[in-house]
Design a protein around this motif. Structure first.
Motif, PDB file in Angstrom:
ATOM      1  N   GLU A 178      -4.122  -6.591  -0.677  1.00  0.00           N
ATOM      2  CA  GLU A 178      -3.487  -6.100   0.550  1.00  0.00           C
ATOM      3  C   GLU A 178      -2.556  -4.936   0.261  1.00  0.00           C
ATOM      4  O   GLU A 178      -1.750  -4.989  -0.657  1.00  0.00           O
ATOM      5  N   THR A 179      -2.678  -3.868   1.043  1.00  0.00           N
ATOM      6  CA  THR A 179      -1.730  -2.756   0.941  1.00  0.00           C
ATOM      7  C   THR A 179      -0.468  -3.105   1.737  1.00  0.00           C
ATOM      8  O   THR A 179      -0.455  -4.046   2.526  1.00  0.00           O
ATOM      9  N   PHE A 180       0.580  -2.334   1.505  1.00  0.00           N
ATOM     10  CA  PHE A 180       1.861  -2.589   2.176  1.00  0.00           C
ATOM     11  C   PHE A 180       1.710  -2.414   3.681  1.00  0.00           C
ATOM     12  O   PHE A 180       1.148  -1.430   4.164  1.00  0.00           O
ATOM     13  N   THR A 181       2.253  -3.369   4.419  1.00  0.00           N
ATOM     14  CA  THR A 181       2.261  -3.312   5.880  1.00  0.00           C
ATOM     15  C   THR A 181       3.707  -3.282   6.357  1.00  0.00           C
ATOM     16  O   THR A 181       4.471  -4.218   6.085  1.00  0.00           O
ATOM     17  N   ALA A 189      14.006   2.952   7.435  1.00  0.00           N
ATOM     18  CA  ALA A 189      14.621   2.959   6.104  1.00  0.00           C
ATOM     19  C   ALA A 189      14.306   1.671   5.352  1.00  0.00           C
ATOM     20  O   ALA A 189      13.948   1.698   4.165  1.00  0.00           O
ATOM     21  N   VAL A 190      14.427   0.538   6.023  1.00  0.00           N
ATOM     22  CA  VAL A 190      14.142  -0.741   5.371  1.00  0.00           C
ATOM     23  C   VAL A 190      12.670  -0.816   4.957  1.00  0.00           C
ATOM     24  O   VAL A 190      12.334  -1.279   3.866  1.00  0.00           O
ATOM     25  N   ASN A 191      11.784  -0.342   5.820  1.00  0.00           N
ATOM     26  CA  ASN A 191      10.362  -0.355   5.486  1.00  0.00           C
ATOM     27  C   ASN A 191      10.048   0.575   4.318  1.00  0.00           C
ATOM     28  O   ASN A 191       9.244   0.237   3.443  1.00  0.00           O
ATOM     29  N   ARG A 192      10.697   1.731   4.296  1.00  0.00           N
ATOM     30  CA  ARG A 192      10.499   2.637   3.167  1.00  0.00           C
ATOM     31  C   ARG A 192      11.005   1.987   1.871  1.00  0.00           C
ATOM     32  O   ARG A 192      10.340   2.035   0.832  1.00  0.00           O
ATOM     33  N   GLY A 193      12.148   1.355   1.945  1.00  0.00           N
ATOM     34  CA  GLY A 193      12.683   0.674   0.774  1.00  0.00           C
ATOM     35  C   GLY A 193      11.802  -0.469   0.327  1.00  0.00           C
ATOM     36  O   GLY A 193      11.584  -0.678  -0.875  1.00  0.00           O
ATOM     37  N   ALA A 194      11.268  -1.228   1.285  1.00  0.00           N
ATOM     38  CA  ALA A 194      10.385  -2.339   0.950  1.00  0.00           C
ATOM     39  C   ALA A 194       9.140  -1.843   0.224  1.00  0.00           C
ATOM     40  O   ALA A 194       8.678  -2.458  -0.745  1.00  0.00           O
ATOM     41  N   TYR A 195       8.618  -0.724   0.693  1.00  0.00           N
ATOM     42  CA  TYR A 195       7.439  -0.155   0.024  1.00  0.00           C
ATOM     43  C   TYR A 195       7.773   0.291  -1.396  1.00  0.00           C
ATOM     44  O   TYR A 195       7.040  -0.025  -2.346  1.00  0.00           O
TER      45      TYR A 195
END
Length: 300
Positions: A178-181, A189-195
């Motif tokens: 699975e790729t990042f979702t 910002a949180v999603n970018r950091g999570a990735y």
């Protein structure tokens, strides 16, 4: 008696066939790779986010030496000694002869161009989160670096970990493809950091404890644990008192930029090299990592 022997033979054949089928390495073929115009700036950004030079350059390399990816470092673990490969664009010893499909297969399937399973000391369980465009950008950037002629020896692992084919069973448990979702309820910002943390940065590979066969314990995600090489302890990155609970987002971002902690001590151990990589990222990426780390569940 003959009937029993025949039954044992038949079961052995069936078991062997099942093992062979379940452990067959998967790959991505050139026809599955679309045309792509490489973004070298993004590839370089991912190179530093992933800390490629920390493992694939000589030990304790800094500055321009981190761009010479001739491999050779030894990682001594409870499973045996892993030797880090040459990933410079050298045609003989490195990955200079690899196609884009070869590279993507290695990064998301953990399989070599000659069809062998890679050991998860190579953190493909994290790299599988990266989208195809980012993988191709990273490959394009690696191709611009200097070739390094250096032949790296094989791993030295104990039984049964030296049975490489068995990694096919391990992948059934820990490689989901699975790729990042992005989380629609979280900020950009949180999603970018999570990735960055869970994909190219592969932070969990050190900061999450492993089970007895080397799989990451998702119930202890980023909560720290024994060092993968068997000596020392890797800190807790969740927002608890013995982790990052007393750090602000600004503290985390500043520490990634400068190496200084809020108490004016400095980051040490292998984190020194990680921090040196993070200085090459734009400020918004370091801030995004900080935002994500402060958003995750607190695990004592």
């Amino acid at each position: 008696m003959r009937t029993v022997v025949r039954l044992v033979v038949v079961l052995a054949v069936i078991g062997g066939a099942a093992f062979y089928w379940l452990t067959t390495p998967e790959r991505i073929y050139p026809s599955m790779i679309p045309a792509h115009e490489a973004d070298l700036a993004n590839g370089e950004r991912l190179f530093w986010a992933g800390g490629c030079g920390s493992c694939h350059a000589v030990a304790k390399a800094s500055g321009e030496e981190k761009l010479k990816l001739g491999g050779g470092q030894e990682l001594k673990t409870p499973f045996g000694t892993f030797r880090v490969p040459n990933i410079s664009p050298d045609n003989g010893d490195g990955i200079g002869g690899w196609s884009n499909a070869d590279f993507v297969t290695a990064m998301v399937k953990g399989v070599s161009p000659d069809g062998r399973h890679y050991y998860p000391a190579f953190p493909y369980t994290s790299y599988q989160r990266m989208p195809l465009a980012d993988l191709l950008d990273l490959k394009a950037y690696l191709d611009t670096l200097a070739p390094v002629a250096n032949t790296v020896g094989p791993h030295d692992l104990t039984f049964p970990y030296n049975i490489r084919r068995g990694l096919g069973l391990w992948k059934l448990l820990y490689l989901d493809g699975e790729t990042f979702t992005p989380d629609p309820s979280a900020s950009d910002a949180v999603n970018r950091g999570a990735y960055l943390v869970n994909g190219p940065g592969h932070c969990a590979e050190c900061h999450t404890p492993r089970d007895f066969v080397g799989g990451l314990r998702t119930d202890r995600w980023l909560a720290g644990g024994p060092a993968p090489e068997g000596e020392g302890y890797i800190p807790n990155l969740t927002p608890v008192a013995d982790g990052l609970g007393g750090w602000s987002e600004a503290d985390i971002a500043y520490s990634l930029e400068t190496g200084f902690k809020p108490d004016y001590d400095t980051l040490g151990g292998s984190m020194t090299s990680v921090q040196e990589n993070m200085t090459h990222l734009p400020a918004e990426d370091r801030a995004a990592i900080a935002a994500y780390l402060k958003s995750i569940p607190a695990i004592p």
